[in-house]
Design a protein around this motif. Sequence first.
Motif, PDB file in Angstrom:
ATOM      1  N   GLN A 165      -6.057  15.039   4.239  1.00  0.00           N
ATOM      2  CA  GLN A 165      -5.407  14.078   3.170  1.00  0.00           C
ATOM      3  C   GLN A 165      -4.978  12.852   3.735  1.00  0.00           C
TER       4      GLN A 165
ATOM      5  N   GLU B  14      -7.724   5.994   6.096  1.00  0.00           N
ATOM      6  CA  GLU B  14      -8.953   5.319   5.811  1.00  0.00           C
ATOM      7  C   GLU B  14      -9.047   4.421   4.587  1.00  0.00           C
ATOM      8  N   THR B  15      -8.282   4.771   3.679  1.00  0.00           N
ATOM      9  CA  THR B  15      -8.220   4.065   2.165  1.00  0.00           C
ATOM     10  C   THR B  15      -7.413   2.607   2.694  1.00  0.00           C
ATOM     11  N   PHE B  16      -6.531   2.903   3.663  1.00  0.00           N
ATOM     12  CA  PHE B  16      -5.798   1.634   3.839  1.00  0.00           C
ATOM     13  C   PHE B  16      -6.675   0.733   4.991  1.00  0.00           C
TER      14      PHE B  16
ATOM     15  N   ASN C 291       1.316   4.447  -2.876  1.00  0.00           N
ATOM     16  CA  ASN C 291       0.836   5.407  -2.660  1.00  0.00           C
ATOM     17  C   ASN C 291       2.271   6.560  -2.639  1.00  0.00           C
TER      18      ASN C 291
ATOM     19  N   PHE D 131       0.981  -1.343   0.032  1.00  0.00           N
ATOM     20  CA  PHE D 131       0.103  -0.043  -0.191  1.00  0.00           C
ATOM     21  C   PHE D 131       0.820   1.432  -0.062  1.00  0.00           C
TER      22      PHE D 131
ATOM     23  N   GLY E 126      -9.644   1.133   6.123  1.00  0.00           N
ATOM     24  CA  GLY E 126     -11.293   1.227   5.922  1.00  0.00           C
ATOM     25  C   GLY E 126     -11.549  -0.370   5.657  1.00  0.00           C
TER      26      GLY E 126
ATOM     27  N   VAL F 114      -7.781  10.910   4.989  1.00  0.00           N
ATOM     28  CA  VAL F 114      -8.306   9.851   3.959  1.00  0.00           C
ATOM     29  C   VAL F 114      -7.413   8.802   3.598  1.00  0.00           C
ATOM     30  N   LEU F 115      -6.011   9.130   3.695  1.00  0.00           N
ATOM     31  CA  LEU F 115      -5.370   7.971   3.130  1.00  0.00           C
ATOM     32  C   LEU F 115      -5.369   6.860   4.210  1.00  0.00           C
TER      33      LEU F 115
END
Lengths: 155, 155
Positions: B106, B112-114, B35, B31, B116, B109-110
């Motif tokens: 940001q 969370e992307t990982f 990114n 991940f 979540g 959000v990042l």
Amino acid sequence: MGRIPNAGPEFAVVHLLRAVTVELDLLGGEFAQRNGLHPTDLRALICLLDAARSGTPATPGRLGAQLKLNSAGTTALLDRLERLGLVRRTRDDKDRRRVLLVVQEQAVVLGETFFGPLIGALVGMLRDYAPEEVAVVQRFLGGVAELVAQRRQDG
Amino acid sequence: MGRIPNAGPEFAVVHLLRAVTVELDLLGGEFAQRNGLHPTDLRALICLLDAARSGTPATPGRLGAQLKLNSAGTTALLDRLERLGLVRRTRDDKDRRRVLLVVQEQAVVLGETFFGPLIGALVGMLRDYAPEEVAVVQRFLGGVAELVAQRRQDG
DNA sequence: GCTATTCTCTCGCTCAGCGAGATACTTGCC
DNA sequence: GGCAAGTATCTCGCTGAGCGAGAGAATAGC
């Protein structure tokens, strides 16, 4: 923050799981440093010991793939492990392009030094668990491993 | 091999635990790479998000101590995170030697992307577990975390 | 035999992290 | 007030892990 819902026993489990992995990582890192090797070296050692235990022949290519290193990095890693006397390279007589990695006695001792006490402590802890409870833990960990592995595949 | 005893459900648990941490590490690493950041950056982000969640003020010193980086490495890490727009440095007006680290939207959000989807999947999996079983898992993970933390202290 | 492919290694490079020390601010002691 | 000691962060120069590109050596398929 409040975006990630954050209450209930399920979330406690998630947080604990993360705490465990962080702690284990740090423990591994500290052990590695004390023994003059890098976290990657320790992970490599784990892979090699696992391969030896399961009878899978270990080669640079296979190891590099497991650790996500490219060939140059893998060569450098093996140079380090060989210099430390943990591994020996041998040509495969069946396919002479290949190099077989032979784990040395010293590496086994090292792995034992690291994992032995940890396993001992864990086994001691599990003595307080009923067999059904151990089974639950086993099922859970297996599920997590599978779940994470699947997420890795989906990319 | 045979030095490390290797049979029985307790040992299955140990092996599974290690497999889980390895998989999670690899997932995190992949991940991170996708990114444009390094494993350390991701770990730093986790620490910063945790600190934000618990209301602890985040500073370079504190972060460096958590990640076992020296001050130079910490500065470099923060330079990266700031360049990526994930963190902002602000002078503390109470103690003007200090720098306070403000986590940017940001970064949330990042994170969370990982986490979540991972949390979601885990919670989904735990739906098949009875409350007592979840409690067993919770007790187990808590025990492991404590055990590892203790081993780290003994050095 | 000759070309494809496979496995490993070499070379040159980038950049994370380290040690040492500089800088800026605070605290405490006189 | 002013100076010494302590604390938080940053700068500089360096080491070395890992990458990309490609060379070298052996095998497999035609």
